[in-house]
Design a protein around this motif. Structure first.
Motif, PDB file in Angstrom:
ATOM      1  N   ASN A   1      23.944  -9.462 -19.278  1.00  0.00           N
ATOM      2  CA  ASN A   1      24.893 -10.519 -18.927  1.00  0.00           C
ATOM      3  C   ASN A   1      26.234 -10.236 -19.600  1.00  0.00           C
ATOM      4  O   ASN A   1      26.415  -9.191 -20.229  1.00  0.00           O
ATOM      5  N   TYR A   2      27.167 -11.172 -19.475  1.00  0.00           N
ATOM      6  CA  TYR A   2      28.512 -10.898 -19.998  1.00  0.00           C
ATOM      7  C   TYR A   2      28.512 -10.697 -21.510  1.00  0.00           C
ATOM      8  O   TYR A   2      29.356  -9.976 -22.047  1.00  0.00           O
TER       9      TYR A   2
ATOM     10  N   GLN B   1      29.394 -10.790 -15.357  1.00  0.00           N
ATOM     11  CA  GLN B   1      28.204 -11.565 -14.981  1.00  0.00           C
ATOM     12  C   GLN B   1      28.061 -12.811 -15.857  1.00  0.00           C
ATOM     13  O   GLN B   1      27.397 -12.808 -16.879  1.00  0.00           O
ATOM     14  N   ASN B   2      28.701 -13.879 -15.426  1.00  0.00           N
ATOM     15  CA  ASN B   2      28.742 -15.146 -16.155  1.00  0.00           C
ATOM     16  C   ASN B   2      28.150 -16.244 -15.275  1.00  0.00           C
ATOM     17  O   ASN B   2      28.861 -17.086 -14.731  1.00  0.00           O
ATOM     18  N   LYS B   3      26.835 -16.226 -15.141  1.00  0.00           N
ATOM     19  CA  LYS B   3      26.167 -17.150 -14.220  1.00  0.00           C
ATOM     20  C   LYS B   3      26.230 -18.600 -14.678  1.00  0.00           C
ATOM     21  O   LYS B   3      26.126 -19.518 -13.865  1.00  0.00           O
TER      22      LYS B   3
ATOM     23  N   ASN C   1      17.561 -10.144  -9.936  1.00  0.00           N
ATOM     24  CA  ASN C   1      17.924 -11.304 -10.746  1.00  0.00           C
ATOM     25  C   ASN C   1      17.694 -12.582  -9.961  1.00  0.00           C
ATOM     26  O   ASN C   1      18.417 -12.891  -9.004  1.00  0.00           O
TER      27      ASN C   1
END
Length: 379
Positions: free
Chosen positions: A43-44, A57-59, A285
């Motif tokens: 992730n980020y 990638q900041n879900k 994912n």
């Protein structure tokens, strides 16, 4: 620059003092629990350790995040070399007063030929500011690899008065201090992320060699004899969303190869090498789980004078329970004869949503084990 250099050397010396003596990819604790996978699944927050492109990638739509700190270590002593060296040294001390131990002494010495202990340790931290313009991370990553080997002189088997057989301990490490910049684009109607991590790199090496009858692990201490140099390096990464849930990733770490000779110890010297590592990956994912696989496209040979090298394929699984807890499992397959396959497991706890603790462990046959832990904050 002098202040940064001293700080980097200090971080590396702390790494050498961790309970580990190269690498199954110790970086962040989440990936350790997932078998070291991360080039398509990070992730980020963890992108700087695996693939800078994934800083996008900041879900959870966080505005700020930190890992402070991450600490890990691993050691392999497959044939109990440490204990067998101690046993030989005890026999050697007794031999002068008890010649009947000669055959046992010879057998013990023969059993020490071409043996090794290896391991690695890491310390790191990340401060991340994800955004739609250019996601940016500041990171510090320290990693050290160490190797202890033995070499038996055949002449010792016929003459027990003077021992020429030797043991050598060598260590090499890097401290990376840098920034990650990542940007997301649209390509063929899918998200394409590109990332770049320029970094200041401090390289440190240390060498200790002695005859096997007097070799002492306590003397394998970086002390003031280490050699160091500064360099510029960089990592590159790309990530492509093949579908809504499937991510492809590729990374190239340490684009500029570096090498550094150790100090001279009893006439011996070694060369620590930092070479470019290429990795390809795929991940699925899902909001409730992630399945990931990474494979090293080339081997890593940290010490020029030794045949020891590593190359791995990794698979990992993470199951998420309402973003409050995560269970992770992984498997690391060694693609060389210098390491064994390893199982990994880990858990993540985020009881309040903004603060988390990750822990992970890895275990393989023949006394191969390790652990990692980190604190995570995001807002």
């Amino acid at each position: 620059m002098v202040t940064v250099k001293r700080a980097a050397a200090g971080i590396a010396m702390v790494s050498l003092s961790l309970p580990a003596a190269a690498s199954t990819t110790l970086s962040d604790t989440r990936s350790v629990g997932m078998g070291g996978a991360g080039v398509a699944s990070a992730n980020y927050l963890t992108a700087s350790f695996h693939n800078p492109a994934l800083a996008t990638q900041n879900k959870n739509y966080d505005r700020f995040g930190m890992i402070l700190p991450v600490v890990g270590g691993r050691v392999y002593d497959g044939n109990d070399l440490h204990d067998r060296v101690d046993a030989f040294q005890d026999l050697n001390d007794q031999l002068a007063g008890n010649p009947d131990l000669q055959d046992e002494w010879i057998a013990a010495l023969k059993g020490l030929d071409n043996e090794r202990i290896d391991g690695d340790a890491n310390i790191g931290m990340v401060i991340a500011i994800p955004n739609r313009v250019v996601s940016t991370n500041f990171f510090v990553s320290s990693h050290v690899t160490a190797l202890v080997t033995t070499d038996i002189d055949e002449n010792d088997l016929n003459n027990q008065e003077i021992v020429n057989s030797s043991a050598q301990g060598i260590a090499g490490g890097t401290v990376d201090i840098g920034f990650t910049f990542a940007k997301e684009f649209i390509f063929l109607e899918r998200d394409l992320s590109l990332g770049f991590s320029p970094k200041f790199q401090q390289i440190l090496t240390y060498n200790y060699q002695d005859t096997i009858d007097t070799f002492d692990n306590d003397d394998f201490d970086i002390g003031s004899d280490y050699v160091d140099k500064s360099a510029f390096n960089a990592d590159l990464g790309v990530a492509y969303a093949l579908s809504r849930n499937v991510m492809l990733g590729a990374s190239a770490k340490n684009l500029f190869s570096q090498s550094l000779k150790t100090n001279i110890s009893n006439g011996s010297q070694a060369t620590f090498e930092v070479n470019t590592q290429y990795t390809a990956a795929i991940a699925y994912n899902h909001p409730r789980f992630t399945v990931a696989a990474d494979v090293d496209l080339n081997s890593n040979k940290p010490f020029k004078e030794h045949t020891y090298k590593t190359q791995f394929a990794r698979v990992g699984l993470e199951a998420d329970a309402w973003r409050m807890a995560q269970l992770r499992l992984g498997y690391i397959h060694s693609m060389t004869d210098y390491a064994d396959d390893v199982l990994t497991a880990g858990i993540g706890l985020k009881p309040f949503g903004k603060f988390g603790l990750d822990i992970a462990a890895l275990y393989g046959k023949d006394d191969s084990y390790g652990a990692s832990a980190q604190l995570v904050f995001h807002f």
